[in-house]
Motif scaffolding. Structure first.
Motif, PDB file in Angstrom:
ATOM      1  N   SER A 249       0.833  -1.202   0.000  1.00  0.00           N
ATOM      2  CA  SER A 249       0.000   0.000   0.000  1.00  0.00           C
ATOM      3  C   SER A 249       0.867   1.252   0.000  1.00  0.00           C
ATOM      4  O   SER A 249       0.930   1.979  -0.997  1.00  0.00           O
ATOM      5  N   CYS A 250       1.589   1.478   1.075  1.00  0.00           N
ATOM      6  CA  CYS A 250       2.287   2.761   1.243  1.00  0.00           C
ATOM      7  C   CYS A 250       3.461   2.947   0.296  1.00  0.00           C
ATOM      8  O   CYS A 250       3.718   4.063  -0.164  1.00  0.00           O
ATOM      9  N   LEU A 251       4.200   1.880  -0.019  1.00  0.00           N
ATOM     10  CA  LEU A 251       5.307   2.041  -0.967  1.00  0.00           C
ATOM     11  C   LEU A 251       4.776   2.475  -2.322  1.00  0.00           C
ATOM     12  O   LEU A 251       5.371   3.341  -2.986  1.00  0.00           O
ATOM     13  N   PHE A 252       3.666   1.905  -2.741  1.00  0.00           N
ATOM     14  CA  PHE A 252       3.161   2.205  -4.084  1.00  0.00           C
ATOM     15  C   PHE A 252       2.542   3.588  -4.169  1.00  0.00           C
ATOM     16  O   PHE A 252       2.249   4.062  -5.274  1.00  0.00           O
ATOM     17  N   SER A 325      -5.220  -2.636  -4.745  1.00  0.00           N
ATOM     18  CA  SER A 325      -4.529  -1.368  -4.992  1.00  0.00           C
ATOM     19  C   SER A 325      -3.138  -1.601  -5.556  1.00  0.00           C
ATOM     20  O   SER A 325      -2.703  -0.905  -6.465  1.00  0.00           O
ATOM     21  N   LYS A 326      -2.448  -2.608  -5.021  1.00  0.00           N
ATOM     22  CA  LYS A 326      -1.101  -2.903  -5.534  1.00  0.00           C
ATOM     23  C   LYS A 326      -1.162  -3.281  -7.007  1.00  0.00           C
ATOM     24  O   LYS A 326      -0.356  -2.822  -7.825  1.00  0.00           O
ATOM     25  N   GLY A 370       5.387  -8.933  -4.544  1.00  0.00           N
ATOM     26  CA  GLY A 370       4.369  -9.877  -4.993  1.00  0.00           C
ATOM     27  C   GLY A 370       3.939  -9.554  -6.402  1.00  0.00           C
ATOM     28  O   GLY A 370       3.441  -8.460  -6.666  1.00  0.00           O
ATOM     29  N   THR A 371       4.149 -10.478  -7.328  1.00  0.00           N
ATOM     30  CA  THR A 371       3.852 -10.230  -8.736  1.00  0.00           C
ATOM     31  C   THR A 371       2.364  -9.954  -8.959  1.00  0.00           C
ATOM     32  O   THR A 371       1.516 -10.238  -8.106  1.00  0.00           O
ATOM     33  N   SER A 372       2.055  -9.424 -10.132  1.00  0.00           N
ATOM     34  CA  SER A 372       0.646  -9.210 -10.475  1.00  0.00           C
ATOM     35  C   SER A 372      -0.124 -10.524 -10.437  1.00  0.00           C
ATOM     36  O   SER A 372      -1.302 -10.560 -10.043  1.00  0.00           O
ATOM     37  N   GLU A 373       0.531 -11.608 -10.848  1.00  0.00           N
ATOM     38  CA  GLU A 373      -0.132 -12.907 -10.825  1.00  0.00           C
ATOM     39  C   GLU A 373      -0.466 -13.330  -9.395  1.00  0.00           C
ATOM     40  O   GLU A 373      -1.559 -13.867  -9.119  1.00  0.00           O
TER      41      GLU A 373
END
Length: 385
Positions: A249-252, A325-326, A370-373
């Motif tokens: 959350s916060c990093l992105f 959100s990520k 953590g990948t999109s997958e």
């Protein structure tokens, strides 16, 4: 439902934006370091501390800013908008969310009090050591082991990709203590750089986020005392997921700021640049592309703010919103950086413009944390699939 920031939040964001632009002034265009440039300096790291980035979500009693998840995200978003060097902001976020938060919430009191104030002040740099040569997404099968001995554990094995590794003073790492217990057999540790048996490899030659150095870290019967175990033995998987909720959350939020900066530049560019006697903005294919950038930014922003609000309220559905959100923000960062490249044309390929650096910095977002997958799998599980 109120989407309006408070006056205090708006003032804090404006202050961080202005101070970041002063602390990390851009060169020509949005110039970023080249691959041959060294990592950030300790003086630059101290500037991050002065901006409040290294301890934003740590309580004031431990030397931090005492902010919740949403206010912390707003700070990092403002910094991402004001600083063209995304790599150094990534380094700060990894230091705080992957290392600082696990130490805050799971370290024994003496260890927490000894390390956290120095991490918040910039005296110490932390690196998260999780990824292994054969284990990226599957954190339940770690080959680094921790063997119980008198008064502590002996760690053995290699972590292959540790952000901040070459310069870190403290490492948060994870190792298998019970091979038969799966994710319940992983334990978390905090290891200081001078520990016998700890060796840091040479900096890795990366595509993007160049200011954040990374390296392999090897443990060779590295002794870690009991007071540097995070939580209880076997709790490492849960501790790692706890840190990932903060990081995803916060990093992105940094990438929300990056997207806003790119959008502002693209709007200015297409309004001024002329082709075939018309402003680029008058071509529908151009304006549609800019609108898509805006749509992605605002959609990701709403999801990220909701995820942070869920963390602040300890909502049982927080993990769902964090993964949503990520996924949204990372894929938007990639798509919008490529749109900016297309809108700037040949100029977008020039280092001095900073657009090509934004592309390189965005591409890894769909892989790290953590990948999109993996996010799609987590979301599917959360909705009952």
């Amino acid at each position: 439902m109120d989407f309006t920031l408070s006056g205090q939040q708006r003032d804090r964001c404006a202050s961080v934006l202005a101070r970041t632009q002063t602390a990390f002034p851009a060169g020509p265009g949005d110039h970023q370091p080249t691959a041959s440039a060294s990592a950030y300096t300790r003086a630059e790291w101290s500037r991050l501390a002065d901006l409040g980035l290294l301890g934003a979500s740590v309580p004031t009693a431990e030397g931090g800013g005492g902010l919740g998840a949403l206010d912390t995200a707003l700070v990092f978003e403002s910094a991402g908008r004001g600083c063209a060097d995304t790599g150094i902001l990534f380094a700060a976020a990894a230091h705080l969310f992957s290392c600082g938060m696990p130490i805050l919430d799971f370290a024994p009191p003496d260890t927490r009090k000894r390390l956290l104030p120095r991490m918040c002040s910039g005296e110490l740099i932390a690196g998260n050591a999780m990824t292994e040569p054969e284990s990226g997404s599957d954190v339940a099968r770690l080959t680094v082991t921790a063997r119980r001995v008198a008064d502590g554990f002996l760690l053995s094995g290699t972590k292959s990709f540790v952000s901040n590794g070459p310069v870190a003073d403290v490492f948060v790492t994870y190792a298998t203590t019970d091979p038969q217990a799966g994710h319940l057999g992983v334990t978390a540790f905090v290891v200081e750089r001078g520990a016998p048996g700890l060796a840091v490899g040479q900096p890795l030659d990366k595509m993007g986020l160049l200011s954040c150095p990374a390296a392999a870290v090897t443990f060779d019967d590295c002794f870690v005392p009991d007071e540097q175990v995070l939580g209880a033995p076997g709790q490492g998987g849960a501790i790692f997921q706890h840190s990932m909720r903060w990081e995803r959350s916060c990093l992105f939020a940094v990438y929300l700021g990056v997207q806003q900066r790119l959008l502002d530049r693209c709007v200015e560019h297409v309004r001024q640049r002329r082709q075939s006697g018309k402003r680029l903005a008058e071509f529908q294919s151009v304006s549609n592309r800019v609108v898509d950038m805006k749509l992605r930014l605002e959609s990701g922003r709403l999801l990220l703010y909701r995820a942070c609000d869920a963390l602040d309220r300890d909502d049982p559905d927080a993990s769902l919103w964090v993964s949503l959100s990520k996924l949204a923000v990372s894929e938007a960062a990639v798509a919008s950086s490529l749109d900016a490249m297309q809108l700037f044309g040949g100029r977008g390929c020039l280092r001095e413009e900073g657009i090509e650096a934004a592309v390189r910095d965005a591409l890894p977002t769909t892989v790290f944390s953590g990948t999109s997958e993996i996010q799609r799998q987590l979301i599917a599980r959360s909705i009952g699939l």
